[in-house]
Design a protein around this motif. Structure first.
Motif, PDB file in Angstrom:
ATOM      1  N   UNK A 118     -23.389  -0.308   1.580  1.00 48.86           N
ATOM      2  CA  UNK A 118     -23.781   1.176   1.425  1.00 48.86           C
ATOM      3  C   UNK A 118     -24.781   1.925   0.454  1.00 48.86           C
ATOM      4  N   UNK A 119     -24.969   0.563  -0.618  1.00 51.77           N
ATOM      5  CA  UNK A 119     -25.901   0.933  -1.061  1.00 51.77           C
ATOM      6  C   UNK A 119     -27.826   0.869  -1.006  1.00 51.77           C
ATOM      7  N   UNK A 120     -27.626   0.697   0.769  1.00 52.78           N
ATOM      8  CA  UNK A 120     -28.794   0.751   1.446  1.00 52.78           C
ATOM      9  C   UNK A 120     -28.938   2.516   1.959  1.00 52.78           C
ATOM     10  N   UNK A 121     -30.024   2.873   0.892  1.00 48.71           N
ATOM     11  CA  UNK A 121     -30.380   4.240   1.941  1.00 48.71           C
ATOM     12  C   UNK A 121     -30.094   4.928   3.016  1.00 48.71           C
ATOM     13  N   UNK A 207     -30.406 -11.331  -1.845  1.00 47.52           N
ATOM     14  CA  UNK A 207     -30.215 -10.181  -0.303  1.00 47.52           C
ATOM     15  C   UNK A 207     -30.208  -9.160  -0.921  1.00 47.52           C
ATOM     16  N   UNK A 208     -29.641  -8.195  -1.274  1.00 48.46           N
ATOM     17  CA  UNK A 208     -30.225  -7.380  -1.846  1.00 48.46           C
ATOM     18  C   UNK A 208     -31.336  -6.392  -1.534  1.00 48.46           C
ATOM     19  N   UNK A 209     -32.079  -6.916  -2.903  1.00 48.08           N
ATOM     20  CA  UNK A 209     -32.921  -6.528  -2.516  1.00 48.08           C
ATOM     21  C   UNK A 209     -34.084  -6.542  -1.273  1.00 48.08           C
ATOM     22  N   UNK A 210     -34.066  -7.554  -0.796  1.00 44.76           N
ATOM     23  CA  UNK A 210     -34.417  -7.859   0.370  1.00 44.76           C
ATOM     24  C   UNK A 210     -33.968  -6.763   1.333  1.00 44.76           C
ATOM     25  N   UNK A 212     -33.003  -3.403   0.545  1.00 39.81           N
ATOM     26  CA  UNK A 212     -34.071  -2.600  -0.068  1.00 39.81           C
ATOM     27  C   UNK A 212     -35.265  -2.816   0.651  1.00 39.81           C
ATOM     28  N   UNK A 213     -35.813  -3.484   0.940  1.00 38.08           N
ATOM     29  CA  UNK A 213     -37.134  -3.490   1.285  1.00 38.08           C
ATOM     30  C   UNK A 213     -37.564  -3.994   3.069  1.00 38.08           C
ATOM     31  N   UNK A 245     -37.094  -3.264  -6.758  1.00 39.42           N
ATOM     32  CA  UNK A 245     -37.572  -2.909  -5.106  1.00 39.42           C
ATOM     33  C   UNK A 245     -38.743  -2.098  -5.224  1.00 39.42           C
ATOM     34  N   UNK A 246     -38.884  -1.186  -6.107  1.00 34.79           N
ATOM     35  CA  UNK A 246     -39.956   0.070  -6.054  1.00 34.79           C
ATOM     36  C   UNK A 246     -41.292  -0.891  -6.578  1.00 34.79           C
ATOM     37  N   UNK A 247     -41.052  -1.114  -8.102  1.00 31.40           N
ATOM     38  CA  UNK A 247     -41.946  -2.375  -8.599  1.00 31.40           C
ATOM     39  C   UNK A 247     -42.679  -2.975  -7.398  1.00 31.40           C
TER      40      UNK A 247
END
Length: 463
Positions: A118-121, A207-210, A212-213, A245-247
């Motif tokens: 749900x946090x993955x847009x 894992x969440x960072x990955x 999102x990318x 993720x944005x950086x």
């Protein structure tokens, strides 16, 4: 090569691999979140492949696609279509081995957790488009259990290192056996596994960072290679997964799609320096949104503890420097970076150390040598939270006085008592003078006799 496997036949061979073979599937997530997107047939294919993987146990057992066709009652062209749906949502990866180019390899992945999904847009947008707003909200309510309002609470849970004694030298120098096991996991799964109990993760969900990318242009392996840097920058500056993720995307070379670690560090540092002038201060460092865990301190100290638990070290330092009308220097950032990278002290302890040096000691900047000395002492004495750090500060003047007294006592014990001695010729003169002096002194009888003689001389006609 890809196009050739879009036209597989019932006799096309495949094998199934599963690096998560010892993990159980969250069928609630699969049914509520994945099913509306991929459909029943794709979910059935995923469950079938998972079942096969448990039986094959990564022994590279060959199968033919007619086995799947007969189980799912599915035409071969339709099978390719639903396989691609599983690939798109990262439930499987389809590989081709150079050793056996005519054999497909279906590598299975675990579904995301409900929170990660749900946090993955992109996934959320697709789900919303499939089910509509009303159903989407109902799914969220089912999958995300609301927490009851307990009012003001204090977390008194014991940390891992408080419950179990781990020698500091082993934490700083991980045993070779553990490193070998971690390397084996990386090689077999392509990731570092679940780090929820690692002291250096500090609740950062890698894992969440990955995830999102994963749909971006950034090469995933270059991000994994920068894991230690990413965690260090998170601990140092308090950057969350979304910001990171944005950086990372900004620091990625568009020619190679690889993350440039030096550029990432520079972007984060420049961003902080630019932000210093605009940051809003907490008045006198006493505004806190979370109650302090300690109740045996006065209110101001409790608020300090609470703030030290909320802010990353550079942000905490920036707050103090702003109140003192100063700036965080590049040298101070390097000092904090080195200390954070050691992973010897948690952030709240580092923040209390900063407060002690700049506020209690009234120093204008952080002295690297002094800070390292105190940090090393605290690490050896297992100062693992802000409360222990404050108690250590209270004891520090006593310990310093004790050490000073010990040094003074040691100096007195080793001091040579010098007695003045006279040379022989001086001794002879002193003895002669004493003898001469004693010989020239009159006795009481002699004094009386002399007085009588003087009295006679004073009488008239005595001559």
């Amino acid at each position: 090569m890809t196009e050739s496997f879009d036209k597989i036949t019932p006799d096309t061979k495949y094998l199934v691999t599963n690096s998560h073979i010892n993990r159980s599937l969250d069928h609630s997530v699969l049914t509520n979140l994945y099913l509306p997107i991929i459909g029943e047939k794709a979910l059935a294919l995923y469950n079938l492949l998972w079942s096969m993987s448990l039986n094959d146990h990564n022994q590279l057992i060959l199968h033919k696609h007619y086995e799947i066709q007969s189980m799912l009652n599915c035409k071969i062209d339709r099978l390719v279509t639903i396989r691609k749906q599983l690939e798109a949502v990262k439930l499987i990866n389809t590989l081709v081995s150079a050793k056996k180019p005519d054999v497909l390899v279906y590598s299975l992945n675990l579904p995301l957790s409900a929170e990660q999904f749900l946090r993955t847009d992109i996934l959320s947008i697709i789900l919303l488009g499939k089910v509509g707003e009303g159903t989407y909200q109902q799914i969220v309510e089912r999958m995300v259990a609301p927490m009851p309002d307990l009012g003001e609470t204090t977390d008194i849970s014991t940390s891992l290192l408080e419950a179990f004694h781990v020698p500091q030298n082993l934490v700083k120098n991980i045993p070779g056996t553990i490193n070998e096991a971690k390397q084996r996991i990386v090689q077999s799964t392509g990731n570092v596994g679940d780090n929820s109990f690692e002291p250096d993760s500090d609740h950062f969900d890698f894992r969440l960072l990955l995830s999102m990318l994963e749909n971006s242009y950034v090469d995933e392996n270059s991000v994994k290679a920068a894991r230690n840097l990413i965690l260090s920058e998170h601990l140092l500056y308090g950057i969350d997964e979304i910001q990171m993720a944005k950086l990372i995307q900004k620091a990625t070379d568009l020619n190679t799609n690889e993350l440039n670690q030096n550029q990432l560090k520079a972007i984060i540092k420049d961003g902080f320096n630019q932000h210093q002038a605009d940051v809003t201060l907490r008045p006198q460092m006493v505004t806190a949104s979370r109650p302090a865990a300690a109740t045996n301190f006065d209110q101001a100290t409790q608020q300090l503890i609470s703030i030290s638990q909320q802010l990353a070290p550079v942000e905490f330092l920036g707050q103090i420097k702003k109140q003192k009308h100063g700036i965080v220097t590049s040298g101070e950032q390097r000092t904090l970076s080195e200390l954070v990278n050691l992973r010897a002290l948690p952030n709240d302890v580092i923040n209390i150390l900063i407060y002690y040096l700049l506020v209690d000691e009234k120093r204008s900047t952080l002295n690297k040598n002094l800070m390292s000395t105190i940090a090393d002492d605290w690490s050896q004495h297992d100062i693992s939270n802000a409360e222990k750090a404050i108690n250590a500060i209270k004891q520090r003047p006593i310990e310093l006085k004790k050490k000073a007294d010990q040094r003074a006592s040691k100096y007195k014990q080793h001091r040579v008592n010098v007695k003045e001695t006279l040379p022989d010729w001086a001794k002879d003169d002193q003895q002669s003078a004493q003898q001469s002096n004693s010989s020239t002194q009159l006795t009481e009888a002699q004094k009386q006799q002399l007085k009588a003689q003087l009295d006679k001389l004073k009488k008239p006609g005595s001559r």
